[in-house]
Every structure is written in C-alpha cells, then in structure tokens.
Design a protein around this motif. Structure first.
Motif, PDB file in Angstrom:
ATOM      1  N   THR A  10     -31.691-129.961  23.852  1.00 17.70           N
ATOM      2  CA  THR A  10     -32.564-131.056  23.443  1.00 17.70           C
ATOM      3  C   THR A  10     -31.805-132.030  22.552  1.00 17.70           C
ATOM      4  O   THR A  10     -31.037-131.622  21.680  1.00 17.70           O
ATOM      5  CB  THR A  10     -33.797-130.502  22.704  1.00 17.70           C
ATOM      6  N   ARG A  31     -31.850-128.592  18.807  1.00 21.67           N
ATOM      7  CA  ARG A  31     -31.154-128.505  20.088  1.00 21.67           C
ATOM      8  C   ARG A  31     -31.474-127.215  20.822  1.00 21.67           C
ATOM      9  O   ARG A  31     -31.400-127.162  22.051  1.00 21.67           O
ATOM     10  CB  ARG A  31     -29.646-128.625  19.881  1.00 21.67           C
ATOM     11  N   SER A  61     -36.037-132.747  16.263  1.00 19.86           N
ATOM     12  CA  SER A  61     -35.684-132.080  17.519  1.00 19.86           C
ATOM     13  C   SER A  61     -34.546-131.114  17.259  1.00 19.86           C
ATOM     14  O   SER A  61     -33.471-131.503  16.794  1.00 19.86           O
ATOM     15  CB  SER A  61     -35.289-133.103  18.588  1.00 19.86           C
ATOM     16  N   THR A  96     -32.745-134.929  26.852  1.00 25.68           N
ATOM     17  CA  THR A  96     -32.100-133.706  27.331  1.00 25.68           C
ATOM     18  C   THR A  96     -30.595-133.913  27.394  1.00 25.68           C
ATOM     19  O   THR A  96     -30.121-134.960  27.849  1.00 25.68           O
ATOM     20  CB  THR A  96     -32.605-133.316  28.729  1.00 25.68           C
ATOM     21  N   MET A 113     -38.655-136.470  23.643  1.00 25.05           N
ATOM     22  CA  MET A 113     -37.329-135.917  23.366  1.00 25.05           C
ATOM     23  C   MET A 113     -36.448-136.020  24.606  1.00 25.05           C
ATOM     24  O   MET A 113     -36.925-135.885  25.742  1.00 25.05           O
ATOM     25  CB  MET A 113     -37.432-134.440  22.953  1.00 25.05           C
ATOM     26  N   ASN A 146     -42.553-133.817  31.693  1.00 30.30           N
ATOM     27  CA  ASN A 146     -41.262-134.478  31.557  1.00 30.30           C
ATOM     28  C   ASN A 146     -41.223-135.736  32.413  1.00 30.30           C
ATOM     29  O   ASN A 146     -41.550-135.686  33.607  1.00 30.30           O
ATOM     30  CB  ASN A 146     -40.116-133.570  32.026  1.00 30.30           C
ATOM     31  N   GLU A 191     -38.569-127.044  30.313  1.00 31.21           N
ATOM     32  CA  GLU A 191     -37.124-126.849  30.266  1.00 31.21           C
ATOM     33  C   GLU A 191     -36.394-127.658  31.340  1.00 31.21           C
ATOM     34  O   GLU A 191     -35.186-127.530  31.487  1.00 31.21           O
ATOM     35  CB  GLU A 191     -36.784-125.365  30.396  1.00 31.21           C
ATOM     36  N   GLY A 196     -36.440-127.120  20.392  1.00 27.55           N
ATOM     37  CA  GLY A 196     -37.383-128.165  20.760  1.00 27.55           C
ATOM     38  C   GLY A 196     -37.948-128.926  19.581  1.00 27.55           C
ATOM     39  O   GLY A 196     -37.246-129.244  18.620  1.00 27.55           O
ATOM     40  N   ARG A 209     -39.441-125.477  23.061  1.00 22.52           N
ATOM     41  CA  ARG A 209     -38.572-125.747  24.208  1.00 22.52           C
ATOM     42  C   ARG A 209     -37.301-124.911  24.019  1.00 22.52           C
ATOM     43  O   ARG A 209     -36.325-125.371  23.424  1.00 22.52           O
ATOM     44  CB  ARG A 209     -38.214-127.236  24.295  1.00 22.52           C
TER      45      ARG A 209
END
Length: 616
Positions: free
Chosen positions: A53, A597, A595, A67, A65, A112, A92, A600, A47
C-alpha cells in the motif's frame, strides 16, 4: 546512444524496493519504541498486503489508497475513454483502494478503482473541481506498462466514471523524435484550480521538464500547458524544450546526475501547490526545494531555491514539502534509505590503505552482516559473465574481484554466488576509469561494492588488466558499514519567499542514530511525507509511525503526539511491522488518515491537550 550517454529520471521508489528485499529476513530483538499518548486508533481499513500500500488521501467521507509494485496492475475492470467503471471487489487487488469513512470508527471497504495493466498506482489525489469531484492517480510501469495518469469523476465514489488517460512525454522534441523519450511514468500528481480553470500538475520521470501542468477544465480532454525542470537551474538562458544541441543536452544531463551524497540526481520527486493555485513547491531531490510562481500556468517562473547541503547528512534528497496556509513556513522531508556509510580498505600487500567505494543497491547490505563488515582474501574472476569461467572460491570467506563490462551486475553477482564467494568487488572499466557508481540490478543474496579501476588493480597488485589472469590471488580487503543517519525533516522560514532560511531540523531517535537499542533493525527510519494544518505538521515516518509536530515556533519544533505500535500482536494484526507511507489530515478536524504499507488504512484521532509532549 547508450545508457551511459544519456539518462532519464530514475525510478524514485527503487531504494525502497531494494531495502525491502535486503531486510525481509532480519529478525528484531529490540524493545518497543517510545510512544506519546494523545493519538488513538479510531478505525481500521484492513489490507494485509505486504509492502503493497502506498499513499492515502481523503475527500468527502471517503479514503483512497494506492498500490505499490505487487500486485502489479492487471487492467481488470479498466475502461479506456469515458465510461462508468465497475469497482474491483478485492481489497488486495491492484489499483486505488476505496474506503467509506463517514463513520471514522468503522471504515467500510467500497472496492478498488481498476489499475492500468502492467502499471502501478503510486499516488492518488481527489479534489472538488469546476467539473465535479475529480480523482487523479499516477501510472508507473511495474511490468512494462504505460506511464502518465488517469482521471475519474468520483461524485459517487461507489460508481466512478473514467474521464481520461493521459500520456506524459519529454517536452524536448529532439529527444522525443530521435531517442523515443515518450510515455514516461508519473510518480506524483496534484489537482488545483484557478477561477474557472482546472489543472493537474504531474511529476513526470522524463529527462527534462519533470514538472508538467495539464488543463483539465474539460476533464475528458486534458491539454498540456507547460513544463519546468531543474535543467533551468543549470542554465536558465537555454530553451531546454527546443534545443537540439546534443552537447548542451549532455551537459544538462551531467548536471542532473551530479548532486550530493550517494543518491545524486536532481530530478523532481513531488509537488505541493498552495490553495490559491499560484505557488508550486517542488521537492527536487538534490536540487533542493524549488518554489515556482504559477500564477500564469503557461509560464512557470522561478521564485527561489531552498537548499543547504550541510543539513542532516548532506544528502539533500528533497522528497516532499508542504507550506503553511500563508506560505510563511514550509516543511520539507529528506528521504534517505542509506543509513550507513561505506569504508573500504585494502588490508594487506604493497597497496594497503583506504579507497573510495560505493555499496551496491541490489546486494545484501553490509550493515546486516556480523560486525557490519565484509572482509576476506580476494580472487580475480574476470568479467564473471559466464559462470563456467568463474573459478570456485578457495574458501567460504573469499571475495571475488570482478571487472565491469559485457553483462549485468546482478549476473556477475549470481555467478559469484554459484562459485561459493562471500562477496564481490567490481572495479570500473578502462573507459570510465576511477569513477565510482551505485551498481543496480535485481536483488542478490551477496554483499558487494563498486570501486574505481585503479583500486581494483591495486587489490590485484597489477599495473594493467592485461596483466591479470582469472584465478589470480589478490590482497585481503575489508569493507565496513559505519552508522550514519536516516532522512529527517527540514523546516524553512519563507517570510521572504525569495530568500528562504533554514529555521530548524527535526529528527527522531532512530533517524538520528540507526543503532540505538530502541530501533528495530528491520525498520525503515527515514521520514516520508507531511501535511501541515495550522501550526501542526502530520508526518508519516515509516517504522516510527505517525508523528505530530508543533511548528508555531519554526525555529523550535516540538513533538506533541505519536502513534507507533510494535510487538508480536500488533504485527499479526498489521501483517508485519509498522511501515507508514502516507498521511492525510482533515483540515481543522481531529481525523488523521495513515496508510501502512503492510496493514492498510488507519484512522487516527488527535485527542485534546494534557497528553505527554516530547521533543526528540
């Protein structure tokens, strides 16, 4: 009532936003960090969303995860009320990103779960409840959207069912009715069960009662159960949710904003609840680590407060905590983005000497300047709210001295930039006197500090602001950022849960010494989150990556593994430097979910014994 009279909880992510803005163009020349050899990347859920993230959680073969601010929630695909939701097919996009990790070596993107319009989905948790597999995610405004949290059934994560949207308010009726203290953001959530009853605990960014419990036994109709806040540490005799005594409220507000170090609030940041659902571990920032008995969820009761203002750099900043299965040890993280201390000096004239100052949160960090110093002669620029009245800088090294008031700090800064100044010093208003504060605002490319009123007058050699005229020259000043430290880990002995003892602290090379040659100057070296499984702690440590620390002896923690990749090729694959926000561990399994940032999902496998062990 103005902003200076009463404060609700600050956005806990603001320091990270400001750090990102300030360091986005810094280029590293440092070597790779040390790496232990018993963590391996098994799989990757790509990602490539810069600084996008947030937290990660895994449940029953799926990883989830959140956002961050950008992209802010669009509401695309979101269905209020109860109903099946179509997943957004864009890794994304904002919302909760879902990967199928049944095969940990080959994570597959599922979709998502949609976000609420104009809010971000910072935190996500999933658990088996009486009603089925329930997902809860937080809502925090990123463009004026709603707060609260969302509930989904994810028995089939490829076809989630939206169950409820919950608004979270201040539990004090007087504040709700008179000052509109309602619909606050939620930063973190936790799901727990007691027998046939299911609950959500929410970290609400309200004035009072930041820890709130909701009954979700019927997940389509959540009910508020109770709340608790650090104001009860200030005065446990007051019913803070019933009081309408404005004097009491202001006194509690002052306590909640009078902690330690630079970031001084005592608001709740995160919560972890034990498997039995009877103990809540509250990371209450400068109120420390608070343990509540929630055996009766309607009446949370204080058990203890673990706090040592002398630990680490003295900031406290209790960010997150996790107990061992029996509760005998608790691992707490201190998140601290302020790795440098500010030293302010008037270097010429009759008032030469050292004075108190606080660096702005939205200005260019002084530690990124040559010599980590802002210095030069000064010119008085008045309030600097009207760019046409700000005198042009006599030279490129001049510093604008500005009086607080009438407009935003970032407006003053921008007008100083436009006038050609190298930095700003803002001094306090007559009403606020010599109190120093952190200036906030939208990021501006100029260094700056805030000082007390008498300091501002001393720079200008004036007895009163009435004696000053725009374009007056003042003394020269020098502001230096001296290395301090990033946030570290604290390990508490809870053998007697009413009297916890600080057993030890744990640092990495870079958290203890931000100027070590091995530390990438672009990096963030504060610790972030932890998960405890058995005698091992799994830690997300931003640019130090993922660490595993053995706490079988809590008085002598030992690092046994680290995943920390650096270099150009890694950054190309990752979409930027390593920046690990979240970590989750499958209990009693070798799989770790991290995760990044920028990059991903990373699925790591903890290998067997015999690898390099090292204690920092």
């Amino acid at each position: 009532m103005g902003e200076d009279e009463l404060h609700s909880a600050p956005d806990p992510s603001q320091p990270l936003i400001e750090h990102d803005a300030a360091t986005s163009d810094v280029v590293s020349s440092g070597p790779s960090a040390k790496v232990t050899k018993n963590l391996a990347v098994a799989g990757r859920g790509e990602r490539l969303l810069p600084e996008g993230t947030t937290d990660v959680w895994a449940h029953d073969g799926y990883a989830y995860m959140g956002t961050f601010n950008e992209p802010c929630g669009t509401g695309t695909g979101y269905i209020p009320g109860v109903g099946e939701v179509s997943l957004v097919d864009d890794v994304e996009a904002p919302g909760i990103v879902v990967f199928d990790v049944h095969n940990n070596n080959r994570p597959e993107y599922v979709g998502n779960i949609p976000s609420v319009a104009n809010s971000r989905t910072n935190d996500v948790k999933v658990a088996d409840m009486n009603s089925g597999a329930v997902l809860a995610h937080s809502n925090e405004p990123c463009n004026g959207g709603p707060g609260g949290f969302e509930l989904y059934n994810v028995d089939d994560p490829t076809a989630p069912v939206h169950l409820a949207s919950v608004q979270t308010d201040d539990p004090n009726e007087f504040l709700r009715d008179n000052f509109g203290f309602a619909d606050f953001g939620v930063h973190n959530v936790w799901l727990f069960t007691q027998g046939e009853k299911d609950y959500v605990a929410a970290v609400v960014e309200s004035e009072f009662g930041n820890f709130q419990i909701f009954d979700i036994t019927d997940p389509t109709s959540p009910e508020f159960v109770s709340a608790w806040g650090a104001e009860s540490l200030f005065d446990p005799t007051v019913d803070w949710f019933a009081t309408s005594d404005f004097g009491q409220i202001l006194e509690a507000d002052a306590y909640l904003l009078d902690g330690f170090g630079t970031s001084r609030n005592r608001f709740l940041h995160d919560v972890t609840i034990n498997e039995e659902g009877t103990r809540a571990y509250l990371a209450n920032w400068d109120a420390g680590l608070v343990l509540l008995d929630i055996s009766d969820p309607t009446t949370p009761t204080l058990v203890s407060q673990a706090i040592d203002p002398n630990a680490g750099d003295g900031e406290v900043n209790s960010h997150q905590a996790w107990p061992t299965s029996d509760g005998s040890v608790v691992v707490e993280t201190e998140e601290d983005f302020d790795a440098f201390e500010t030293e302010f000096e008037i270097t010429s004239g009759p008032h030469a000497g050292e004075y108190d100052a606080v660096e702005g949160s939205f200005t260019t960090p002084i530690f990124t300047l040559p010599g980590r110093t802002m210095s030069g002669p000064t010119v008085y620029a008045g309030l600097a709210c009207d760019g046409t009245t700000v005198p042009s800088a006599p030279s490129s090294d001049h510093i604008a001295v500005i009086q607080r008031g009438d407009c935003r700090f970032d407006e003053k800064a921008q007008n100083a930039i436009d006038a050609g100044y190298a930095g700003i010093v803002v001094f306090n208003s007559a009403a606020e006197g010599d109190e120093v504060m952190i200036m906030g605002g939208e990021s501006r490319d100029i260094p700056g500090v805030f000082v007390g009123r008498s300091t501002g007058l001393a720079i200008m050699g004036a007895a009163s602001a009435d004696d000053l005229a725009v374009d007056d020259t003042g003394a020269s000043i020098e502001v230096e950022a001296t290395p301090g430290r990033w946030g570290n880990v604290r390990i508490w002995d809870y053998a007697d849960e009413e009297n916890p003892v600080l057993a030890s602290q744990f640092d990495t090379v870079c958290s203890a010494n931000p100027t070590d040659e091995s530390c990438d100057p672009r990096g963030t070296y504060s610790v972030h989150n932890v998960v405890v499984d058995g005698d091992e702690v799994y830690i997300s440590w931003y640019s130090d990556g993922v660490l595993v620390v053995d706490i079988s002896d809590p008085y002598n923690p030992v690092e046994v593994a680290r995943y920390n990749e650096t270099g150009t090729k890694f950054e190309e694959r990752n979409g930027g430097i390593q920046d690990v926000w979240g970590v989750y561990k499958d209990p009693m399994e070798p799989w770790i979910y991290a995760s990044d940032r920028n990059g991903g999902l990373y699925v790591l496998k903890e290998l067997g014994s015999g690898s390099e062990n090292r204690q920092e």
